[in-house]
Enzyme design. Structure first.
Site, mmCIF file in Angstrom:
data_model
loop_
_atom_site.group_PDB
_atom_site.id
_atom_site.type_symbol
_atom_site.label_atom_id
_atom_site.label_comp_id
_atom_site.label_asym_id
_atom_site.label_seq_id
_atom_site.Cartn_x
_atom_site.Cartn_y
_atom_site.Cartn_z
ATOM 1 N N ASP A 88 0.696 -1.218 0.075
ATOM 2 C CA ASP A 88 -0.035 -0.144 -0.035
ATOM 3 C C ASP A 88 0.688 1.186 -0.034
ATOM 4 O O ASP A 88 0.312 2.427 0.519
ATOM 5 C CB ASP A 88 -1.077 0.001 1.312
ATOM 6 C CG ASP A 88 -1.637 -1.327 1.198
ATOM 7 O OD1 ASP A 88 -2.324 -1.532 0.380
ATOM 8 O OD2 ASP A 88 -1.710 -1.707 2.333
ATOM 9 N N GLU A 89 2.112 1.064 -0.580
ATOM 10 C CA GLU A 89 2.876 2.215 -0.810
ATOM 11 C C GLU A 89 2.564 3.372 -1.776
ATOM 12 O O GLU A 89 3.244 4.611 -1.834
ATOM 13 C CB GLU A 89 4.381 1.916 -0.906
ATOM 14 C CG GLU A 89 5.082 1.188 0.083
ATOM 15 C CD GLU A 89 4.922 -0.499 -0.210
ATOM 16 O OE1 GLU A 89 4.040 -0.437 -1.105
ATOM 17 O OE2 GLU A 89 5.429 -1.311 0.538
ATOM 18 N N LYS A 108 1.900 2.011 -5.028
ATOM 19 C CA LYS A 108 2.492 1.429 -6.308
ATOM 20 C C LYS A 108 1.688 1.690 -7.518
ATOM 21 O O LYS A 108 2.080 1.862 -8.436
ATOM 22 C CB LYS A 108 2.592 0.145 -6.086
ATOM 23 C CG LYS A 108 3.745 -0.392 -4.963
ATOM 24 C CD LYS A 108 3.944 -2.154 -5.107
ATOM 25 C CE LYS A 108 2.588 -2.619 -4.604
ATOM 26 N NZ LYS A 108 2.336 -2.234 -3.179
ATOM 27 N N LYS A 152 -0.097 4.386 -8.371
ATOM 28 C CA LYS A 152 -0.109 5.664 -8.742
ATOM 29 C C LYS A 152 1.309 5.776 -9.530
ATOM 30 O O LYS A 152 1.435 6.205 -10.476
ATOM 31 C CB LYS A 152 0.080 6.685 -7.399
ATOM 32 C CG LYS A 152 0.948 7.686 -7.665
ATOM 33 C CD LYS A 152 0.533 9.158 -7.657
ATOM 34 C CE LYS A 152 1.466 10.183 -8.202
ATOM 35 N NZ LYS A 152 1.087 11.559 -8.014
ATOM 36 N N GLY A 207 -4.440 -4.416 -4.446
ATOM 37 C CA GLY A 207 -5.405 -3.083 -4.933
ATOM 38 C C GLY A 207 -4.823 -1.932 -5.223
ATOM 39 O O GLY A 207 -3.899 -1.338 -4.437
ATOM 40 N N HIS A 208 -4.898 -1.434 -6.413
ATOM 41 C CA HIS A 208 -4.197 -0.434 -6.962
ATOM 42 C C HIS A 208 -5.360 0.698 -7.498
ATOM 43 O O HIS A 208 -6.484 0.391 -7.885
ATOM 44 C CB HIS A 208 -3.523 -0.583 -8.284
ATOM 45 C CG HIS A 208 -2.139 -1.160 -7.905
ATOM 46 N ND1 HIS A 208 -1.554 -1.304 -6.777
ATOM 47 C CD2 HIS A 208 -1.422 -2.180 -8.848
ATOM 48 C CE1 HIS A 208 -0.546 -2.022 -7.081
ATOM 49 N NE2 HIS A 208 -0.456 -2.547 -8.123
ATOM 50 N N ARG A 266 2.160 -29.315 -6.377
ATOM 51 C CA ARG A 266 2.107 -29.894 -7.760
ATOM 52 C C ARG A 266 0.740 -30.599 -8.016
ATOM 53 O O ARG A 266 0.619 -31.383 -8.705
ATOM 54 C CB ARG A 266 3.245 -30.904 -7.871
ATOM 55 C CG ARG A 266 4.570 -30.072 -8.145
ATOM 56 C CD ARG A 266 5.683 -30.949 -7.549
ATOM 57 N NE ARG A 266 5.697 -31.263 -6.035
ATOM 58 C CZ ARG A 266 6.743 -31.782 -5.414
ATOM 59 N NH1 ARG A 266 7.509 -32.262 -6.102
ATOM 60 N NH2 ARG A 266 6.572 -31.815 -4.017
ATOM 61 N N GLN A 268 1.948 -5.872 -3.276
ATOM 62 C CA GLN A 268 2.045 -6.027 -1.780
ATOM 63 C C GLN A 268 3.546 -5.561 -1.569
ATOM 64 O O GLN A 268 3.841 -4.242 -2.173
ATOM 65 C CB GLN A 268 2.302 -7.390 -1.363
ATOM 66 C CG GLN A 268 0.984 -8.258 -1.073
ATOM 67 C CD GLN A 268 0.508 -9.103 -2.401
ATOM 68 O OE1 GLN A 268 1.139 -9.397 -3.074
ATOM 69 N NE2 GLN A 268 -0.686 -8.831 -2.940
ATOM 70 N N THR A 272 -10.289 -4.530 0.803
ATOM 71 C CA THR A 272 -11.065 -4.974 1.901
ATOM 72 C C THR A 272 -11.870 -3.797 2.488
ATOM 73 O O THR A 272 -12.664 -4.273 3.438
ATOM 74 C CB THR A 272 -10.255 -5.789 2.706
ATOM 75 O OG1 THR A 272 -9.103 -4.728 3.315
ATOM 76 C CG2 THR A 272 -9.453 -6.865 2.214
ATOM 77 N N GLY A 273 -11.485 -2.569 2.524
ATOM 78 C CA GLY A 273 -11.760 -1.515 3.200
ATOM 79 C C GLY A 273 -11.454 -1.302 4.574
ATOM 80 O O GLY A 273 -11.914 -0.468 5.341
ATOM 81 N N ASP A 301 2.597 14.710 0.933
ATOM 82 C CA ASP A 301 1.670 15.887 1.378
ATOM 83 C C ASP A 301 0.903 15.298 2.513
ATOM 84 O O ASP A 301 0.418 16.188 3.127
ATOM 85 C CB ASP A 301 0.790 15.842 0.287
ATOM 86 C CG ASP A 301 0.246 14.342 -0.513
ATOM 87 O OD1 ASP A 301 0.831 13.758 -0.744
ATOM 88 O OD2 ASP A 301 -1.118 14.252 -0.485
ATOM 89 N N ALA A 307 5.832 11.667 -4.647
ATOM 90 C CA ALA A 307 4.331 12.045 -5.090
ATOM 91 C C ALA A 307 4.006 12.985 -4.003
ATOM 92 O O ALA A 307 4.033 12.678 -2.780
ATOM 93 C CB ALA A 307 3.709 10.947 -5.199
ATOM 94 N N GLY A 340 0.478 13.890 -4.225
ATOM 95 C CA GLY A 340 -1.139 13.837 -4.193
ATOM 96 C C GLY A 340 -1.370 12.658 -5.184
ATOM 97 O O GLY A 340 -0.368 12.014 -6.058
HETATM 98 P P1 GDP Z 1 -0.937 0.608 -3.859
HETATM 99 O O1 GDP Z 1 -1.563 -0.653 -3.751
HETATM 100 O O2 GDP Z 1 0.660 0.528 -3.461
HETATM 101 O O3 GDP Z 1 -1.294 1.200 -5.052
HETATM 102 O O4 GDP Z 1 -1.453 1.375 -2.451
HETATM 103 P P2 GDP Z 1 -2.980 2.008 -2.371
HETATM 104 O O5 GDP Z 1 -4.146 1.443 -3.147
HETATM 105 O O6 GDP Z 1 -3.278 2.261 -0.789
HETATM 106 O O7 GDP Z 1 -2.857 3.359 -3.081
HETATM 107 C C1 GDP Z 1 -2.592 4.617 -2.207
HETATM 108 C C2 GDP Z 1 -3.849 5.434 -2.503
HETATM 109 O O8 GDP Z 1 -3.025 6.750 -2.035
HETATM 110 C C3 GDP Z 1 -4.672 5.616 -3.301
HETATM 111 O O9 GDP Z 1 -5.845 6.221 -3.191
HETATM 112 C C4 GDP Z 1 -3.718 6.693 -4.430
HETATM 113 O O10 GDP Z 1 -4.674 7.396 -5.263
HETATM 114 C C5 GDP Z 1 -3.501 7.519 -3.290
HETATM 115 N N1 GDP Z 1 -2.150 8.184 -3.562
HETATM 116 C C6 GDP Z 1 -0.842 7.797 -4.197
HETATM 117 N N2 GDP Z 1 0.097 8.620 -4.024
HETATM 118 C C7 GDP Z 1 -0.459 9.546 -3.503
HETATM 119 C C8 GDP Z 1 0.340 10.830 -2.802
HETATM 120 O O11 GDP Z 1 1.341 11.132 -3.059
HETATM 121 N N3 GDP Z 1 -0.334 11.489 -2.153
HETATM 122 C C9 GDP Z 1 -1.778 11.240 -1.724
HETATM 123 N N4 GDP Z 1 -2.150 12.264 -0.902
HETATM 124 N N5 GDP Z 1 -2.453 10.142 -2.100
HETATM 125 C C10 GDP Z 1 -1.604 9.534 -2.901
#
Ligand code: GDP
Length: 427
Positions: free
Chosen positions: A13-14, A16, A18, A40-41, A142, A223, A300-301, A332, A412, A414
């Site tokens: 969830d870093e 990735k 974006k 989940g992206h 296997r 992941q 999963t929320g 940010d 990033a 945003g």
């Molecule tokens: P992923 O699985 O590694 O892509 O992580 P997530 O699904 O948790 O995605 C990260 C969330 O943060 C998504 O809602 C993105 O739109 C958002 N996001 C990505 N980069 C940034 C950032 O630099 N700043 C902010 N505020 N949100 C971001």
């Protein structure tokens, strides 16, 4: 060499989605090499938000070929749902390729995942219950069923029958629940096959073609490093290998093909699921980061556990992935904080630990040693040049990069594509 691997260097969830989306603009091919629809992206294009779990987000670019590699375990129902969703949004999906060696997630994998998590109770792993782990178990045992088998009805029937004989015994005799009917599963998967067969192919050949033509190829890990089955916080890990080395295995290329490795580093730390997390913030600061960063799982929320940046983790990630560059995300989210802490080492039973421990018992007792940074208390979301960032933000980035010994390439500020500061050109 135009092959770039992008991995998560923390617990996933870093951001990735974006970063991969940003790099995908210049990529001719984007490849997923491990995991399944437990990833989940979220990608924001203009005012639109796209949520994808399995198909690489590169699909949003018309000219980009997207590959689901052999190392991925694939639920065909999810592929079909994502294809329908993308087509409804007007996205052309003809450029998708699925490896004929990728293993299938079957309904009994999903049921087994749920039953096992329930059985484990307080010791549960915190899986997404989507059958990923049981599908990898069958692969290693296997007895798995692959995409290539889905294309051959007779072979598929033999394998399914054999699996159901064994699996149904376990469901009925161990868990006391009803097993699966052959006919039902067979028909269901026959329908899936009809819908996805045009995408199934020898993707290793496709990838080699692109590489030999010096095209830009992006390998997208799902992941994160600390969820890696070998190198993560075992047993609270995923069942595959998110680290960079797995890109070769899960795509069918040799290590000599890889040009650069980029580690995505969120400006703080989050973690989903169970297991120790030394820099976790349980009070108001954690809540602020969670709200500001919208730290709730895409799949999963679930609310994510939030904490300060942990350089013990990042130095470890830099080593096991061989990081060339960092992509720093969500800077940010820290905009409103007066003071920011960064963990530089752990204290364990009066000793200083510089290296990430393998024992979770040790990790659970580690106390973070923090270095304090001044917050910048300025909105960074409109900044597009590195030199325009507040001095305190630059100090944060530069000190952290020096301490990990990896240079930043992207920052990033945003979720939008435009909210990305480039400090090194990747492609
Ligand atoms: P992923 O699985 O590694 O892509 O992580 P997530 O699904 O948790 O995605 C990260 C969330 O943060 C998504 O809602 C993105 O739109 C958002 N996001 C990505 N980069 C940034 C950032 O630099 N700043 C902010 N505020 N949100 C971001």
């Amino acid at each position: 060499m135009p092959a770039v691997v992008v991995i998560g260097s923390q617990w996933g969830d870093e951001g990735k989605g974006k970063i991969t989306d940003f790099l995908a603009e210049r990529a001719d091919m984007v490849i997923r090499y491990q995991g399944g629809n437990n990833a989940g992206h979220t990608v924001v294009v203009g005012d639109k938000e796209f949520k994808l779990h399995l198909i690489p987000s590169g699909i949003l670019y018309p000219g980009t070929t997207c590959v689901i590699g052999n190392g991925v375990v694939v639920n065909p129902e999810v592929v079909i749902k994502e294809l329908d969703y993308l087509e409804k949004e007007g996205i052309n999906t003809d450029n998708l390729r699925i490896s004929h060696r990728a293993h299938l997630i079957m309904p009994y994998h999903i049921r087994m995942d749920e039953l096992e998590e329930e059985r484990k109770g307080p010791n549960k792993i915190g899986t997404t219950r989507k059958g990923i782990g049981p599908a990898y178990m069958d692969k290693v045992s296997r007895v798995g069923i692959r995409m290539i088998d889905l294309l051959d009805e007779d072979e598929f029937a033999v394998l399914l029958k054999r699996n159901l004989q064994e699996k149904n015994k376990v469901f009925e005799q161990i868990y006391g629940v009803k097993g699966f009917e052959f006919k039902e599963v067979f028909e269901q998967y026959r329908n899936y096959a009809a819908k996805i067969k045009k995408y199934i192919t020898d993707t290793s050949v496709n990838i080699h073609e692109f590489l030999s033509q010096q095209k830009n190829v992006l390998f997208e890990g799902a992941q994160g490093t600390l969820l890696d089955n070998d190198h993560g916080t075992y047993p609270y890990v995923t069942s595959s290998h998110p680290i960079a080395g797995a890109a070769c295995l899960g795509a069918g290329v040799g290590p000599t093909e890889i040009g650069k490795v980029i580690g995505i580093m969120k400006a703080y730390t989050t973690r989903v699921g169970e297991g120790p997390f030394p820099t976790e913030l349980l009070g108001a600061e954690g809540d602020l980061i969670r709200t500001q960063g919208n730290e709730f799982g895409t799949t999963t929320g679930r609310p994510r556990r939030c904490g300060w940046l942990d350089l013990v983790v990042l130095r470890y990630a830099a080593r096991v992935n061989g990081l060339d560059y960092l992509a720093i995300t969500k800077l940010d989210v820290l905009d409103q904080l007066e003071k920011i802490q960064v963990c530089t080492a752990y204290e364990y039973q009066g000793k200083i630990l510089q290296e990430f421990p393998a024992s979770l018992k040790v990790l659970a007792q580690c106390k973070p040693i923090y270095e304090e940074f001044q917050g910048w208390m300025t909105d960074t979301t409109d900044i597009s040049e590195y030199s325009d960032l507040p001095q305190q933000a630059r100090t944060y980035i530069e000190t952290v990069s020096e301490m990990i010994n990896v240079k930043p390439a992207l920052i990033a500020v945003g979720p939008k594509r435009s909210q990305t500061i480039i400090t090194e050109q990747i492609f």
